[in-house]
Design a protein around this motif. Sequence first.
Motif, PDB file in Angstrom:
ATOM      1  N   UNK A  13       0.811  -1.203   0.000  1.00  0.00           N
ATOM      2  CA  UNK A  13       0.000   0.000   0.000  1.00  0.00           C
ATOM      3  C   UNK A  13       0.854   1.267   0.000  1.00  0.00           C
ATOM      4  N   UNK A  14       0.228   2.353  -0.335  1.00  0.00           N
ATOM      5  CA  UNK A  14       0.829   3.689  -0.228  1.00  0.00           C
ATOM      6  C   UNK A  14       2.061   3.870  -1.097  1.00  0.00           C
ATOM      7  N   UNK A  15       2.111   3.211  -2.244  1.00  0.00           N
ATOM      8  CA  UNK A  15       3.289   3.314  -3.115  1.00  0.00           C
ATOM      9  C   UNK A  15       3.591   4.758  -3.471  1.00  0.00           C
ATOM     10  N   UNK A  16       2.558   5.542  -3.713  1.00  0.00           N
ATOM     11  CA  UNK A  16       2.775   6.911  -4.185  1.00  0.00           C
ATOM     12  C   UNK A  16       3.499   7.776  -3.151  1.00  0.00           C
ATOM     13  N   UNK A  17       3.506   7.369  -1.906  1.00  0.00           N
ATOM     14  CA  UNK A  17       4.171   8.136  -0.859  1.00  0.00           C
ATOM     15  C   UNK A  17       5.661   7.844  -0.773  1.00  0.00           C
ATOM     16  N   UNK A  18       6.097   6.776  -1.405  1.00  0.00           N
ATOM     17  CA  UNK A  18       7.484   6.354  -1.297  1.00  0.00           C
ATOM     18  C   UNK A  18       8.372   7.117  -2.278  1.00  0.00           C
ATOM     19  N   UNK A  19       9.546   7.478  -1.812  1.00  0.00           N
ATOM     20  CA  UNK A  19      10.610   7.889  -2.714  1.00  0.00           C
ATOM     21  C   UNK A  19      11.235   6.612  -3.257  1.00  0.00           C
ATOM     22  N   UNK A  20      11.483   6.593  -4.556  1.00  0.00           N
ATOM     23  CA  UNK A  20      11.995   5.389  -5.205  1.00  0.00           C
ATOM     24  C   UNK A  20      13.379   5.658  -5.789  1.00  0.00           C
TER      25      UNK A  20
END
Length: 115
Positions: free
Chosen positions: A27-34
Amino acid sequence: QVQLVESGGGLVQPGGSLRLSCAASGSAFSFYAMGWYRQAPGKQRDMVATITSAGSTNYADSVKDRFTISRDNVKKMVYLNMNSLKPEDTAVYYCNAVYRALSFWGQGTQVTVSS
């Protein structure tokens, strides 16, 4: 919790191109810095490129103007387009996800640049 799976590595001739993909689950992939990192045999793992949740990018000097990082938050994917590859780009490439104190790594994908 985020699980990361890289793909797209392989053998390519100098001057060639490859596109690495990193599929994320959780979940919450969009919040992660990649980010993409790489590790050559006998060397430390180094940053190649990063992209924030807002889409801001950063590159190692050695790959600027040759590599491009991008992300698709709907598909939960991160990409690394690599052009004008050089033998010194040979390494295992790892995908990384960071959110506050949390950091997750994929298993890596081998990129070999050789004639």
